[in-house]
Design a protein around this motif. Structure first.
Motif, PDB file in Angstrom:
ATOM      1  N   TYR A  85      -1.971   3.363  16.114  1.00  0.00           N
ATOM      2  CA  TYR A  85      -0.584   3.688  15.805  1.00  0.00           C
ATOM      3  C   TYR A  85      -0.172   4.944  16.567  1.00  0.00           C
ATOM      4  O   TYR A  85      -0.984   5.835  16.813  1.00  0.00           O
TER       5      TYR A  85
ATOM      6  N   LEU B  43      -4.913   6.807   1.880  1.00  0.00           N
ATOM      7  CA  LEU B  43      -4.572   5.741   0.944  1.00  0.00           C
ATOM      8  C   LEU B  43      -4.527   6.266  -0.483  1.00  0.00           C
ATOM      9  O   LEU B  43      -5.462   6.911  -0.948  1.00  0.00           O
TER      10      LEU B  43
ATOM     11  N   TYR C 109      -7.019  -0.594  14.310  1.00  0.00           N
ATOM     12  CA  TYR C 109      -5.596  -0.565  14.619  1.00  0.00           C
ATOM     13  C   TYR C 109      -5.271   0.770  15.284  1.00  0.00           C
ATOM     14  O   TYR C 109      -5.833   1.801  14.919  1.00  0.00           O
TER      15      TYR C 109
ATOM     16  N   GLN D 185       1.802  -5.920   3.945  1.00  0.00           N
ATOM     17  CA  GLN D 185       1.011  -6.776   4.818  1.00  0.00           C
ATOM     18  C   GLN D 185       1.031  -8.215   4.340  1.00  0.00           C
ATOM     19  O   GLN D 185       0.941  -8.471   3.131  1.00  0.00           O
TER      20      GLN D 185
ATOM     21  N   TYR E 161       0.611   5.437   0.951  1.00  0.00           N
ATOM     22  CA  TYR E 161      -0.168   6.476   1.607  1.00  0.00           C
ATOM     23  C   TYR E 161       0.547   7.815   1.493  1.00  0.00           C
ATOM     24  O   TYR E 161       1.769   7.877   1.381  1.00  0.00           O
TER      25      TYR E 161
ATOM     26  N   GLY F  16      -0.148  17.157  10.218  1.00  0.00           N
ATOM     27  CA  GLY F  16      -1.228  17.188  11.190  1.00  0.00           C
ATOM     28  C   GLY F  16      -2.451  16.380  10.822  1.00  0.00           C
ATOM     29  O   GLY F  16      -3.476  16.443  11.521  1.00  0.00           O
ATOM     30  N   GLU F  17      -2.362  15.617   9.751  1.00  0.00           N
ATOM     31  CA  GLU F  17      -3.506  14.814   9.325  1.00  0.00           C
ATOM     32  C   GLU F  17      -3.135  13.339   9.253  1.00  0.00           C
ATOM     33  O   GLU F  17      -1.962  12.973   9.353  1.00  0.00           O
ATOM     34  N   GLY F  18      -4.139  12.514   9.094  1.00  0.00           N
ATOM     35  CA  GLY F  18      -3.881  11.093   8.982  1.00  0.00           C
ATOM     36  C   GLY F  18      -3.447  10.703   7.578  1.00  0.00           C
ATOM     37  O   GLY F  18      -3.748  11.402   6.617  1.00  0.00           O
ATOM     38  N   PRO F  19      -2.715   9.596   7.455  1.00  0.00           N
ATOM     39  CA  PRO F  19      -2.325   9.117   6.129  1.00  0.00           C
ATOM     40  C   PRO F  19      -3.561   8.781   5.290  1.00  0.00           C
ATOM     41  O   PRO F  19      -4.534   8.233   5.794  1.00  0.00           O
TER      42      PRO F  19
ATOM     43  N   PHE G 178       4.967  -0.414   8.195  1.00  0.00           N
ATOM     44  CA  PHE G 178       5.123   0.830   7.456  1.00  0.00           C
ATOM     45  C   PHE G 178       6.587   1.177   7.242  1.00  0.00           C
ATOM     46  O   PHE G 178       7.448   0.904   8.090  1.00  0.00           O
ATOM     47  N   GLY G 179       6.855   1.793   6.099  1.00  0.00           N
ATOM     48  CA  GLY G 179       8.171   2.334   5.837  1.00  0.00           C
ATOM     49  C   GLY G 179       8.388   3.604   6.635  1.00  0.00           C
ATOM     50  O   GLY G 179       7.475   4.116   7.290  1.00  0.00           O
ATOM     51  N   THR G 180       9.590   4.128   6.564  1.00  0.00           N
ATOM     52  CA  THR G 180       9.966   5.298   7.357  1.00  0.00           C
ATOM     53  C   THR G 180       9.548   6.611   6.700  1.00  0.00           C
ATOM     54  O   THR G 180       9.675   7.665   7.299  1.00  0.00           O
TER      55      THR G 180
ATOM     56  N   PHE H   6      -2.947   7.620  16.020  1.00  0.00           N
ATOM     57  CA  PHE H   6      -3.878   7.370  14.924  1.00  0.00           C
ATOM     58  C   PHE H   6      -4.619   6.063  15.134  1.00  0.00           C
ATOM     59  O   PHE H   6      -4.051   5.069  15.586  1.00  0.00           O
TER      60      PHE H   6
ATOM     61  N   LEU I 246       0.840  -1.193   0.000  1.00  0.00           N
ATOM     62  CA  LEU I 246       0.000   0.000   0.000  1.00  0.00           C
ATOM     63  C   LEU I 246       0.876   1.244   0.000  1.00  0.00           C
ATOM     64  O   LEU I 246       1.987   1.230   0.534  1.00  0.00           O
TER      65      LEU I 246
ATOM     66  N   ARG J  22      -3.831  14.545  18.765  1.00  0.00           N
ATOM     67  CA  ARG J  22      -2.513  15.051  19.142  1.00  0.00           C
ATOM     68  C   ARG J  22      -2.469  15.188  20.647  1.00  0.00           C
ATOM     69  O   ARG J  22      -3.194  15.999  21.223  1.00  0.00           O
TER      70      ARG J  22
ATOM     71  N   GLN K 180      -0.652  -7.892  10.718  1.00  0.00           N
ATOM     72  CA  GLN K 180      -0.507  -6.456  10.849  1.00  0.00           C
ATOM     73  C   GLN K 180       0.198  -5.853   9.648  1.00  0.00           C
ATOM     74  O   GLN K 180       0.857  -6.540   8.877  1.00  0.00           O
ATOM     75  N   PHE K 181       0.024  -4.546   9.504  1.00  0.00           N
ATOM     76  CA  PHE K 181       0.676  -3.790   8.459  1.00  0.00           C
ATOM     77  C   PHE K 181       2.000  -3.251   8.981  1.00  0.00           C
ATOM     78  O   PHE K 181       2.092  -2.791  10.112  1.00  0.00           O
TER      79      PHE K 181
ATOM     80  N   PHE L   9       4.245   7.217   2.562  1.00  0.00           N
ATOM     81  CA  PHE L   9       4.577   5.991   3.279  1.00  0.00           C
ATOM     82  C   PHE L   9       4.179   4.780   2.460  1.00  0.00           C
ATOM     83  O   PHE L   9       3.100   4.739   1.868  1.00  0.00           O
TER      84      PHE L   9
ATOM     85  N   PHE M  96      -7.234   5.593   7.717  1.00  0.00           N
ATOM     86  CA  PHE M  96      -6.850   6.284   8.937  1.00  0.00           C
ATOM     87  C   PHE M  96      -7.796   7.424   9.293  1.00  0.00           C
ATOM     88  O   PHE M  96      -8.333   8.115   8.420  1.00  0.00           O
ATOM     89  N   GLY M  97      -7.936   7.635  10.601  1.00  0.00           N
ATOM     90  CA  GLY M  97      -8.563   8.848  11.084  1.00  0.00           C
ATOM     91  C   GLY M  97      -7.551   9.980  11.068  1.00  0.00           C
ATOM     92  O   GLY M  97      -6.392   9.796  10.673  1.00  0.00           O
ATOM     93  N   ASN M  98      -7.982  11.160  11.501  1.00  0.00           N
ATOM     94  CA  ASN M  98      -7.098  12.317  11.494  1.00  0.00           C
ATOM     95  C   ASN M  98      -6.270  12.459  12.756  1.00  0.00           C
ATOM     96  O   ASN M  98      -5.528  13.427  12.901  1.00  0.00           O
TER      97      ASN M  98
ATOM     98  N   GLN N  11       0.671  11.555   3.636  1.00  0.00           N
ATOM     99  CA  GLN N  11       0.275  12.226   4.864  1.00  0.00           C
ATOM    100  C   GLN N  11       0.618  13.703   4.777  1.00  0.00           C
ATOM    101  O   GLN N  11       1.771  14.077   4.544  1.00  0.00           O
TER     102      GLN N  11
END
Lengths: 110, 112
Positions: free
Chosen positions: B35, A45, B33, A92, A35, A40-43, A100-102, B90, A33, B108, A97-98, A88, B103-105, A37
């Motif tokens: 994170y 897809l 999940y 999987q 993503y 301040g927000e979520g990743p 994630f890369g750095t 998250f 996958l 913080r 579980q997933f 990112f 994902f959600g937002n 980001q």
């Protein structure tokens, strides 16, 4: 846990240029996958890949599931300022579980 | 909008305190999940629930715990907070074993 090596760590490019980034693992995955980001927000897809060798596009984005199942690539064509963000990869094994890369931080210079 | 809702958006608290973060997954998603993302860091997997049961555990501290309720929403409890717990937390959900994460937002958390 599993380590996903993502490169490059950061990129500074001119608007209009193409971008390539990749993700490699020592383990095989059944799903890859990508993503994005924003601060301040979520990743969010971008692309999901489910089959070795699969090449999938989403607008100016193209991603490939490596034939060895241990890597994946993301290309962005004709970059624009709103492409700025952190990208990112995630791998999987089915049902697990997933990992994630750095992340690759992309800066687009207008 | 991913369909995953996290509350609160921001939380400021003192060391030693306890907080609860809440997550509502996308409609129909059974897996949740959690994170943790510290400043300029990647996403560290904490824990996964599937249909109310714990499915996998990552680098979750003993001071942290989570649960998923019958209505599928989930809560992450963080106790005896330390300065180093300041981060973005998250929640993500997925529909099944071959479905991607959404994902959600995030929440913080700032520990002072």
């Amino acid at each position: 846990g599993q380590q996903l090596n993502q490169s490059p760590q950061s990129m500074f490019i001119q608007e209009g240029e193409d971008v390539s980034m990749n993700c490699t693992s020592s383990s095989i995955f059944n799903t890859w996958l990508w993503y994005k980001q924003d601060p301040g927000e979520g990743p969010v897809l971008l692309i999901a890949l489910y089959k070795a060798g699969e090449l999938t596009s989403n607008g100016r984005l193209t991603a490939q599931f490596g034939i060895t199942r241990k890597d994946s690539f993301l290309n962005i064509s004709a970059s624009i300022p709103s492409d700025v963000g952190i990208y990112f990869c995630a791998g999987q094994l089915t049902g697990n579980q997933f990992y994630f890369g750095t992340g690759t931080s992309l800066t687009v210079i207008p | 909008d991913s369909g995953v809702t996290q509350t609160p958006k921001h939380l400021i608290t003192a060391t030693g305190q306890r907080v609860t973060l809440r997550c509502s997954p996308r409609s129909g998603d059974l897996s949740v999940y959690w994170y943790q993302q510290s400043l300029d860091q990647g996403l560290q997997f904490l824990i996964q629930y599937y249909n109310g049961e714990e499915r996998a555990k990552g680098n979750i501290l003993e001071r942290f715990s989570a649960q998923q309720f019958p209505d599928l929403h989930s809560e992450l409890n963080l106790s005896s907070l330390e300065l180093g717990d300041s981060a973005l937390y998250f929640c993500a959900s997925s529909a099944g074993q071959v479905s991607p994460l959404h994902f959600g937002n995030g929440t913080r958390l700032t520990v002072t």
